[in-house]
Design an enzyme around this catalytic site. Structure first.
Site, mmCIF file in Angstrom:
data_model
loop_
_atom_site.group_PDB
_atom_site.id
_atom_site.type_symbol
_atom_site.label_atom_id
_atom_site.label_comp_id
_atom_site.label_asym_id
_atom_site.label_seq_id
_atom_site.Cartn_x
_atom_site.Cartn_y
_atom_site.Cartn_z
ATOM 1 N N ASP A 482 0.829 -1.202 0.000
ATOM 2 C CA ASP A 482 0.000 0.000 0.000
ATOM 3 C C ASP A 482 0.868 1.258 0.000
ATOM 4 O O ASP A 482 2.089 1.200 0.249
ATOM 5 C CB ASP A 482 -0.913 -0.029 1.239
ATOM 6 C CG ASP A 482 -2.251 0.646 0.999
ATOM 7 O OD1 ASP A 482 -2.341 1.483 0.088
ATOM 8 O OD2 ASP A 482 -3.199 0.346 1.743
ATOM 9 N N ASP A 552 -10.744 2.170 -3.137
ATOM 10 C CA ASP A 552 -11.291 1.887 -1.808
ATOM 11 C C ASP A 552 -12.815 1.958 -1.832
ATOM 12 O O ASP A 552 -13.481 1.542 -0.883
ATOM 13 C CB ASP A 552 -10.758 2.897 -0.777
ATOM 14 C CG ASP A 552 -9.441 2.437 -0.167
ATOM 15 O OD1 ASP A 552 -8.952 1.364 -0.545
ATOM 16 O OD2 ASP A 552 -8.901 3.164 0.690
HETATM 17 C C1 GLA Z 1 -5.731 1.849 2.243
HETATM 18 C C2 GLA Z 1 -6.164 0.669 1.385
HETATM 19 C C3 GLA Z 1 -7.238 -0.119 2.113
HETATM 20 C C4 GLA Z 1 -6.682 -0.590 3.430
HETATM 21 C C5 GLA Z 1 -6.196 0.586 4.253
HETATM 22 C C6 GLA Z 1 -5.481 0.119 5.496
HETATM 23 O O1 GLA Z 1 -6.775 2.761 2.377
HETATM 24 O O2 GLA Z 1 -6.601 1.094 0.137
HETATM 25 O O3 GLA Z 1 -7.666 -1.205 1.328
HETATM 26 O O4 GLA Z 1 -5.643 -1.489 3.202
HETATM 27 O O5 GLA Z 1 -5.302 1.402 3.517
HETATM 28 O O6 GLA Z 1 -5.029 1.160 6.283
#
Ligand code: GLA
Length: 741
Positions: A482, A552
């Site tokens: 990420d 997301d």
């Molecule tokens: C980002 C990712 C999510 C999740 C969060 C965790 O927003 O896109 O899918 O993994 O971080 O903090």
């Protein structure tokens, strides 16, 4: 130098497969030919021909880019345009293949350099060429200074897509500052009737499709954010105004770069359209040491005369058959479970094991534990950077959970965010100088975190070290990598002021180097590129990762539009799509579990719901849907996508179809936003089937209208079509068509 009897010189690989051999056989192999008399370079790949030549000023000039030309056609030598009065020297009005800033150039330059003596004039001229391992290299040199630019060309024989980049070498003996460097300029046939399509977005709202007429002036698609970003994606397509999804000319392409990037689409003063792409020029200033070479990213671009849908399918094939790990036979994406939306930071042994047990009964193949497992990570305020297992949550380390997941016949994946640090972390307390910053200036936080300067060798070693350790000490099959903010104050105080801007290149090169080294040391590990959703998706990162997180925003209705945008440029097979709880946090909209599954099944299926709250009936629906997905997974992930009805411009419906490459199967998905006034769902005409083959209709969810035949030829499904019974709000149906044996 025009000649009526051209002398064609074929180099070592006159007929050569210039990329990795593809999965699909081709009638027209890729070929590079050089006419030594007219100095015309010709690349034939798939059904595309690309030509450029050396003109009388020894500059490189684009001659042709489009549908395959007959071998009998030999273009005349390149000839510089006569210019446009005293205000526009010929250098501006000639379609330049790659041009330095100098000699009164006003269009977008490919290269701009400041030399230590103050000179900023650069006049690149053709010097030599060669072909090796299927790559055509053309060297250009400045008229007086030993700056050498090597242009590289490689062609994909399956799609006709050409990859281009530039290597800039400093032989002057002194450092110089590169103020802008592009990989290539693509010149379209002269014309004014062009429409640009591009992608824009933001967090939880990525992948918007935008269309606009190309008019005099310049459109800049870009990221100034340090990484790819979702404000724009490094992809473009340009079409004639009468081009549709199915028919007409499209020129399209994408940049393989995950740092700040720029694509300039310019209609110049004599109505030529040029597309120039490479490093973002804003705040750029690469200090190139004596003897050193700066490599630009690859810029891929292609042409089709079969519409926007075919342009996308060519991009998908390039990605699946050439670019991504294990191409041309990338591994099928397993159905995964991810804990994020169910638990957020509240992860622990027992909770994760309970979710894993539920997931396994559904047929899930990979269990991924998301954020919260390390350091003092109980919220997004602390812990990033401290990559040791949290002893309160996992008293015996990760092993008991991983063993449990394995005993349930799933493999195990883990979330990491390697390039970030919370100021509230042991890492930051120890190394406050490791982040991007300007001395004595504020350090702007995003999600309470700062960006580690990956360009620093010590930071690179730290990141590679802890990731390697995690993989060496645990049986981890998958990282979700990420990256949850963009850059601010991009200073690098540890190096000299005139070297600090190298961070724009060196950061991304080190990111790639870490990914490559991890894959080398752990050949079976798979990686997902995530950046708070789809903010790091580009042709560069997908060469080193197996899938990407799309957004997301997991609202299944919003996802239809998001996925429509994503698939303009990227293959459904790498598009991770979760089924989450309803209503989602995004819109508070209630959607049936069937609808949510069908939305996600158009990509690489994942489950992100809190399974401990699922009713037995929901568990059974989920189990059946996952089973159905596995029966069409290869077709969705590796086949050809046809976007039959787009969920954009106020459309009430969305329809996609995926067809297996050997046409033995197709998968059809239909979605209705809301029905009105008794209107039936529009008839669906399938595409891409074999006309004479008989296909049996298998219902996955929903219902076809009464009277729909149980089986019929491809011709019937494509020409007569199929009516589906969809009425109400947020309804969906899906079918598989199976070729009779
Ligand atoms: C980002 C990712 C999510 C999740 C969060 C965790 O927003 O896109 O899918 O993994 O971080 O903090």
């Amino acid at each position: 130098m025009p000649s009526s009897t051209p002398q064609i010189l074929c180099f070592t690989a006159c007929v050569a497969s210039l990329f990795t051999v593809t999965a699909v056989s081709q009638s027209v192999p890729a070929a590079i030919q050089v006419d030594e008399v007219t100095h015309v370079f010709r690349i034939d790949a798939g059904d595309t021909t690309y030509e450029f030549g050396v003109n009388e000023k020894q500059r490189l000039q684009t001659l042709y880019w489009g549908e395959h030309l007959s071998a009998k056609d030999h273009p005349a030598a390149a000839k510089e345009s006569s210019g446009s009065a005293s205000f526009d020297a010929p250098i501006n009005t000639t379609p330049q293949e790659f041009v330095g800033w100098g000699g009164g150039l006003y269009v977008e330059p490919d290269l701009k350099i400041t030399f230590p003596d103050g000179n900023r004039d650069l006049e690149l001229r053709y010097a030599s060429h060669s072909v090796r391992d299927g790559v055509l290299s053309v060297q250009m040199k400045d008229i007086s200074l030993p700056v050498v630019v090597t242009l590289e060309y490689k062609a994909d024989r399956e799609t006709g897509i050409i990859g281009r980049r530039a290597l800039i070498t400093n032989n002057t003996g002194k450092p110089l500052i590169i103020e802008s460097a592009s990989a290539a300029t693509w010149n379209l046939p002269r014309g004014t009737d062009y429409q640009l399509r591009y992608l824009s977005g933001r967090w939880a709202g990525e992948w918007n499709v935008n269309d606009r007429q190309i008019q005099p002036g310049k459109t800049i698609l870009e990221s100034r954010r340090g990484t790819t970003g979702s404000q724009n994606n490094p992809w473009f397509s340009i079409r004639k105004s009468d081009t549709t999804e199915e028919n007409g000319d499209v020129w399209f392409g994408g940049l393989a770069w995950s740092g700040s990037w720029q694509i300039a689409i310019e209609q110049d003063q004599v109505q030529q359209v040029r597309v120039t792409g490479g490093f973002n020029t804003f705040d750029f200033g690469y200090n190139l040491k004596p003897g050193a070479t700066l490599e630009t990213p690859w810029f891929y671009a292609g042409h089709t005369s079969h519409g926007l849908g075919d342009a996308s399918r060519r991009m998908h094939r390039l990605e699946l058959h050439t670019l991504i790990p294990n191409a041309p036979q990338p591994k099928l994406r397993p159905v995964l479970y991810n804990s994020w939306e169910a638990t957020e930071f509240k992860v622990n042994d027992t909770g994760q094991m309970a979710l894993a047990e539920k997931a396994a009964t559904l047929g899930v193949e990979r269990f991924v534990m998301d954020d919260g497992w390390f350091g003092a990570r109980n919220s997004d305020h602390a812990g990033l950077g401290d990559w040791t297992v949290n002893p309160q949550k996992f008293p015996h380390g990760l092993k008991p959970l991983i063993d449990k997941v394995h005993s349930l016949k799933m493999d195990f994946g883990l979330w990491v965010e390697p390039e970030m640090v919370n100021p509230d972390s042991d890492l930051y307390r120890k190394h406050p100088d490791w982040v991007l910053n300007f001395t004595g200036r504020p350090r702007t936080e995003g999600r309470n975190q700062l960006v580690l300067n990956l360009a620093r060798p010590d930071v690179k070693e730290y990141v590679l070290g802890f990731l390697d350790k995690l993989l060496s000490e645990n049986d981890i099959a998958f990282f979700k990598w990420d990256y949850n903010r963009n850059w601010s104050e991009p200073g690098w105080p540890a190096v000299a002021p005139d070297e600090q801007k190298n961070v724009y290149v060196d950061f991304t090169r080190n990111f790639y180097a870490i990914l490559a080294e991890l894959r080398k040391r752990h050949p079976n590990v798979e990686i997902e590129s995530c950046s708070g959703g789809g903010s790091r998706v580009d042709l560069g990162v997908i060469g080193l990762t197996d899938e990407v997180w799309t957004s997301d925003n997991t609202d299944a209705f919003d996802r239809l539009r998001i996925q429509h945008g994503f698939t303009q440029a990227y293959a459904p097979g790498i598009m991770m799509a979760w089924v989450t709880d309803s209503p989602t946090w995004v819109n508070q909209r209630r959607l049936s579990l069937d609808y949510r599954f069908l939305s996600s099944m158009q990509g690489s299926l994942g489950i992100g719901a809190d399974l401990t709250k699922f009713t037995p009936a929901e568990m059974e629906t989920a189990r059946k849907m996952i089973e159905a997905y596995k029966s069409i997974r290869e077709t969705i992930q590796r086949g050809d996508l046809y976007r039959l009805a787009a969920p954009t411009n106020g459309s009430e419906i969305s329809v996609t179809e995926s067809v297996a490459t050997d046409k033995h199967q197709a998968a059809l998905f239909a979605f209705l936003h809301s029905s009105t006034e008794l209107y039936p769902f529009p008839r669906i005409h399938l595409r891409g089937l074999d006309s004479e083959t008989v296909y049996t209709l298998r219902t996955i969810s929903g219902k076809a209208d009464d009277g729909t035949p149980a089986s019929a030829t491809g011709s019937y499904w494509m020409n007569h079509g199929i009516d589906v019974s969809l009425r109400g709000d947020f309804r969906a149906a899906a079918f598989a068509l199976e070729a009779a044996h």
